[in-house]
Write a protein that holds these residues in place. Structure first.
Motif, PDB file in Angstrom:
ATOM      1  N   ILE A   1      32.788  40.817  46.551  1.00 46.28           N
ATOM      2  CA  ILE A   1      33.593  41.737  45.726  1.00 46.28           C
ATOM      3  C   ILE A   1      32.718  42.863  45.184  1.00 46.28           C
TER       4      ILE A   1
ATOM      5  N   GLN B   1      33.452  46.686  45.935  1.00 50.47           N
ATOM      6  CA  GLN B   1      33.876  47.543  44.830  1.00 50.47           C
ATOM      7  C   GLN B   1      32.798  48.548  44.417  1.00 50.47           C
TER       8      GLN B   1
ATOM      9  N   GLN C   1      33.841  50.948  48.174  1.00 51.94           N
ATOM     10  CA  GLN C   1      34.956  51.756  47.652  1.00 51.94           C
ATOM     11  C   GLN C   1      34.464  52.928  46.813  1.00 51.94           C
TER      12      GLN C   1
ATOM     13  N   VAL D   1      39.304  39.028  51.182  1.00 57.00           N
ATOM     14  CA  VAL D   1      39.008  39.500  49.819  1.00 57.00           C
ATOM     15  C   VAL D   1      39.626  40.887  49.608  1.00 57.00           C
TER      16      VAL D   1
ATOM     17  N   THR E   1      42.143  42.327  50.976  1.00 60.87           N
ATOM     18  CA  THR E   1      43.603  42.394  50.902  1.00 60.87           C
ATOM     19  C   THR E   1      44.162  41.601  49.723  1.00 60.87           C
ATOM     20  N   PHE E   2      43.365  40.694  49.172  1.00 61.88           N
ATOM     21  CA  PHE E   2      43.849  39.868  48.053  1.00 61.88           C
ATOM     22  C   PHE E   2      43.924  40.662  46.748  1.00 61.88           C
ATOM     23  N   TYR E   3      42.917  41.495  46.516  1.00 58.90           N
ATOM     24  CA  TYR E   3      42.854  42.226  45.244  1.00 58.90           C
ATOM     25  C   TYR E   3      43.504  43.599  45.376  1.00 58.90           C
ATOM     26  N   HIS E   4      44.461  43.871  44.470  1.00 59.94           N
ATOM     27  CA  HIS E   4      45.230  45.102  44.604  1.00 59.94           C
ATOM     28  C   HIS E   4      44.405  46.351  44.342  1.00 59.94           C
ATOM     29  N   TYR E   5      43.239  46.205  43.692  1.00 58.58           N
ATOM     30  CA  TYR E   5      42.482  47.425  43.392  1.00 58.58           C
ATOM     31  C   TYR E   5      41.659  47.939  44.570  1.00 58.58           C
ATOM     32  N   PHE E   6      41.705  47.225  45.675  1.00 64.24           N
ATOM     33  CA  PHE E   6      41.035  47.759  46.862  1.00 64.24           C
ATOM     34  C   PHE E   6      42.012  48.612  47.655  1.00 64.24           C
TER      35      PHE E   6
END
Ligand code: FES
Length: 166
Positions: free
Chosen positions: A30, A34, A38, A66, A68-73
């Protein structure tokens, strides 16, 4: 911003090497996605994901899991300005659907899309924590409330103008 260059790849590589020296290097997926990928590209380019998997010696499927699981990506390139329109109850009651309709018309995109000039991306949100000034939108990290069709068009035009002079 989105171009994959040797310099950016090296920066990611160096960060991964740093993580590898710590306990449980796999747990840094992550952080790598992040803090590096990103933040360098504005989204997670597919090609870069494959490279990160290789550099971290973990399956690509895990990296994608990972991502696709977290909306902030963001899995697709996003615009300079991200508009989040609140469709929570308070905003909906005060006419958020009309504001959304006008934004979509003004930008000629649907929710989840980015304008061709890469200026705006449109997202839907659930309660931005400013129900008292509903209906509300957020542009990047700035909140705008008590909107109506006219005000939101003026706002978008202001952003277009400031992007043109920037
Ligand atoms: S419902 Fe829109 S800000 Fe709370």
């Amino acid at each position: 911003m989105a171009e994959i260059t040797q310099e950016k790849t090296n920066e990611i590589k160096a960060f991964i090497a740093e993580c590898a020296r710590k306990d449980y290097p796999d747990s840094y997926v992550i952080a790598v996605l992040q803090n590096k990928v990103q933040s360098l590209f504005g989204y997670l380019p597919r090609e870069m994901m494959d490279q990160v998997a290789e550099m971290m010696n973990v399956p690509t499927a895990h990296i994608w899991g990972v991502a696709t699981f977290y909306h902030y990506f963001n899995l697709k390139p996003i615009g300079k300005y991200v508009i989040s329109i609140c469709m929570g109850t308070a905003c909906y009651v005060k006419g958020a659907d009309e504001v959304l309709h006008v934004i979509k018309q003004e930008l000629a995109i649907e929710v989840g899309q980015t304008t061709e000039d890469k200026l705006f991306t449109l997202h839907e949100a659930r309660c931005l924590g400013a129900c008292g000034i509903a209906p509300v939108i957020m542009i990047n990290d700035k909140i705008y409330g008590e909107l109506d069709a006219k005000k939101v068009v003026t706002l978008i035009k202001q952003y277009r103008k400031s992007a043109a002079v920037a």
